[in-house]
Design an enzyme around this catalytic site. Structure first.
Site, PDB file in Angstrom:
ATOM      1  N   GLU A  73      39.793 -30.111   4.725  1.00 47.14           N
ATOM      2  CA  GLU A  73      38.936 -29.207   3.966  1.00 47.14           C
ATOM      3  C   GLU A  73      39.283 -27.753   4.272  1.00 47.14           C
ATOM      4  OE1 GLU A  73      34.937 -31.795   3.212  1.00 47.14           O
ATOM      5  OE2 GLU A  73      34.972 -30.615   5.042  1.00 47.14           O
ATOM      6  N   CYS A  82      30.557 -23.009   9.534  1.00 45.21           N
ATOM      7  CA  CYS A  82      31.244 -23.186  10.808  1.00 45.21           C
ATOM      8  C   CYS A  82      30.847 -24.492  11.497  1.00 45.21           C
ATOM      9  CB  CYS A  82      30.874 -21.997  11.679  1.00 45.21           C
ATOM     10  SG  CYS A  82      31.815 -21.947  13.179  1.00 45.21           S
TER      11      CYS A  82
END
Ligand SMILES: Cc1cc2nc3c(=O)[nH]c(=O)nc-3n(C[C@H](O)[C@H](O)[C@H](O)COP(=O)(O)OP(=O)(O)OC[C@H]3O[C@@H](n4cnc5c(N)ncnc54)[C@H](O)[C@@H]3O)c2cc1C
Ligand code: SF4
Lengths: 341, 226
Positions: free
Chosen positions: A92, A330
């Protein structure tokens, strides 16, 4: 035989390809123009190469771009792209727009070996290394590629555990013959694998970010198993000895967990361990992952923690959370389910 | 001198040691011995190299802290830089070894030791250092010949030594992976320490499983052979 990708090769490697195919050496410079500067995606479109040269190249090579197979868009405009890899796996990539900037967060490995307790990628284990081509492709093959202003190596994987390919990718991104980006627009983030760190400091001009998360050895060991192999003390010793010059930056990433690493004792110890290092701390809100025993700190404590660090003279920022609703924030990137299917 | 070379040269001072023994104890798996120079805590690691070209690699110490020799258990990594060279060493050859370090240290407290493959090394060091009381040792391997030191461990630890084999079957050995075995254990004690050692996926899966069974993460310490 599988054809090899030209995309992801350095000028030197392309010169080698030309020599092997009996093409003039300057063809390599034409190739880098097509591969890294122009909006084309096939060898046939390299129109300043002779037909013979294109035929020779096509026999053994492909252009080598890989399109994303899925894109998700967050309410805040962040996009998450899913890319297949050469070996049938998935990674990703996040694209984070912010005013006039577009930052791409790239992956450097499929999964990760480092097993940090707070990270979704860590939970999937390690499935393979990415090539430089696959890393740079995450920028070149998104629709926004010509507008990308910043690149951060903070996606899946530990860049210093795949350093040859990571360094090659930054070479392609920063060389005049490549994307010609300033290394000051690129940040490589690591948990601090020391031999890789030393090589990176020597061989690259890009910014460095170190995932610190707590200054205490025992606590860090529970959060990040790497602390056993390369303790923070050793990482900081190397950084302290390095002359970063005026332009190059080192920053420390610090995910703030409720009641764990957000106390005055942590502020005091951070000031002690970072003494003598010109740096910035990025405080990051924890984005809870499934079944985690950790909790994010509240906004008031986060702000107080930031202020306390600043009072100690450490430049501190709080990073905005982006793309949380599509698991692009994150620590949330993962292709574990796809791997199992 | 370039900084990288300096690092390889100066890093954690490497001491030249003479190989005392290097035995292939299972196909592709070696037990390498040198004379012990430093004290260490059982569970700690050393850095090892055969030259000053590449940075050293890290290995768990696999011997007791009162023994004369310091031993390392390693398997050959295909395409790897160091392990094929280590495997070729014979007694009398030289190897570079750092001082022991690291916080994966055993103690006299109750604990579960969970390992796969050569991840048994730090636990064997703890065992040889007299720390096996109040311990349960779970060792996972793909094949039956990968239960290194099993006779000794079985004899000394009895039912507290539990082997899990995923690809072969035998009596006294659980058929399946370590995670499969742990799922069958009804009451995993919450007030003991859990030491995990081996490859990343085993470590993260076991850690998740333990946490889901109510073990506080603070009681879990993991060493990953990355
Ligand atoms: C804390 C800790 C303790 C450890 N303890 C032990 C132990 O007790 N016993 C043990 O056997 N091991 C242990 N290890 C692992 C050990 O440190 C080495 O990683 C391992 O022995 C392989 O070393 P090598 O030089 O042969 O392989 P390396 O050259 O490091 O290569 C390792 C693997 O990566 C591949 N590889 C190498 N370079 C690249 C590249 N540029 N791109 C992609 N792939 C690449 C290789 O093909 C190989 O499969 C430990 C590791 C850690 C972190
Ligand atoms: S935080 Fe980074 S190094 Fe740690 S497990 Fe996640 S991807 Fe790997």
């Amino acid at each position: 035989m599988e054809k090899e990708a030209l995309f992801g090769k350095t000028l030197e490697e392309l010169q080698q390809v030309c020599v092997e195919l009996g093409l003039p050496k300057f063809t390599a410079n034409q190739l880098t123009d097509w591969l890294y500067k122009k909006p084309v995606s096939s060898i046939d479109e390299m129109t300043n190469l002779s037909k013979k040269a294109r035929e020779l190249l096509s026999e053994k090579y492909t252009f080598g771009l890989i399109d994303p197979t899925r894109v998700q868009e967050s309410r805040d405009g962040t996009k998450k792209y899913l890319f297949p890899t050469i070996h049938g796996k998935y990674i990703e990539t996040a694209m984070i727009p912010d005013k006039d900037r577009k930052t791409v967060c790239v992956s450097s490995q499929v999964g990760c070996k480092m097993g940090c307790l707070f990270c979704m990628t860590g939970k999937q284990g390690f499935q393979g290394q990415l090539t430089a081509g696959e890393i740079v492709n995450q920028i070149r093959s998104i629709p926004e590629w010509e507008e990308v202003s910043n690149i951060v190596y903070m996606g899946m994987g530990e860049p210093f555990d795949n350093l040859d390919e990571v360094l090659k990718s930054t070479q392609i991104l920063t060389s005049e013959w490549g994307f010609a980006m300033s290394p000051r627009r690129i940040t490589v983030s690591s948990i601090g694998i020391v031999p890789g760190l030393v090589r990176f400091l020597n061989e690259s001009d890009c910014h460095l970010a170190i995932s610190l998360h707590t200054p205490f050895h025992d606590e860090r060991q529970k959060l990040m198993p790497v602390e056993i192999a390369y303790p923070l003390e050793e990482v900081l010793r190397e950084i302290r000895n390095w002359d970063f010059g005026r332009q190059r930056r080192v920053s420390f990433e610090y995910i703030v967990f409720h009641g764990l690493n957000d106390t005055p004792a942590h502020v005091k110890e951070m000031a002690r361990v970072l003494d003598g290092i010109k740096c910035r701390i990025n405080l990051i809100r924890f984005h809870p992952i499934p079944d985690t025993p950790l909790k994010g700190t509240d906004e008031a404590t986060l702000q107080e923690f930031k202020d306390a660090l600043e009072r100690k003279g450490i430049t501190t920022t709080i990073r905005a959370s982006r793309g949380q609703d599509i698991y692009a924030a994150c620590g949330l990137l993962s292709t574990k389910t796809l791997m199992k299917n | 001198m370039a900084k990288a070379e300096e690092y390889v040269k100066a890093e954690r001072e490497l001491f030249e040691e003479t190989i005392v023994n290097n035995v292939e104890i299972s196909p592709g798996v070696f037990l390498l011995s040198v004379k012990r120079r430093f004290d260490f805590l059982p569970g700690q690691v050393v850095k090892l190299a055969v030259d000053r070209v590449q940075p050293p690699r890290i290995y768990s110490i696999c011997s007791g802290n009162h023994e004369q020799e310091l031993r390392i258990l390693f398997n050959i990594k295909e395409g790897g830089y160091l392990t094929p060279k280590l495997a070729a060493l014979i007694p009398g050859d030289k190897v570079l070894v750092s001082q022991p370090y690291g916080g994966f240290a055993g103690s006299a407290k109750s604990a579960w030791w969970i390992a796969t493959g050569t991840g048994i090394a730090p636990f064997y060091s703890m065992f040889q250092s007299g720390l096996a009381d109040n311990k349960v040792l779970v060792h996972g391997a793909s094949y039956l010949n990968q239960f290194y030191f099993e006779d000794e461990l079985d004899w000394a630890m009895g039912k507290n030594y539990r082997r899990c084999c995923s690809r072969e079957q035998s009596c006294d050995v659980f058929h399946g992976r370590v995670t499969d075995y742990l799922r069958t254990v009804e009451n995993l004690p919450a007030d003991v320490e859990y030491y995990l050692c081996g490859k990343a996926l085993m470590v993260v899966e076991v850690r998740d499983l333990l946490i889901s069974r109510g073990i506080p993460y603070e009681n879990i310490i993991a060493e990953i052979y990355f």
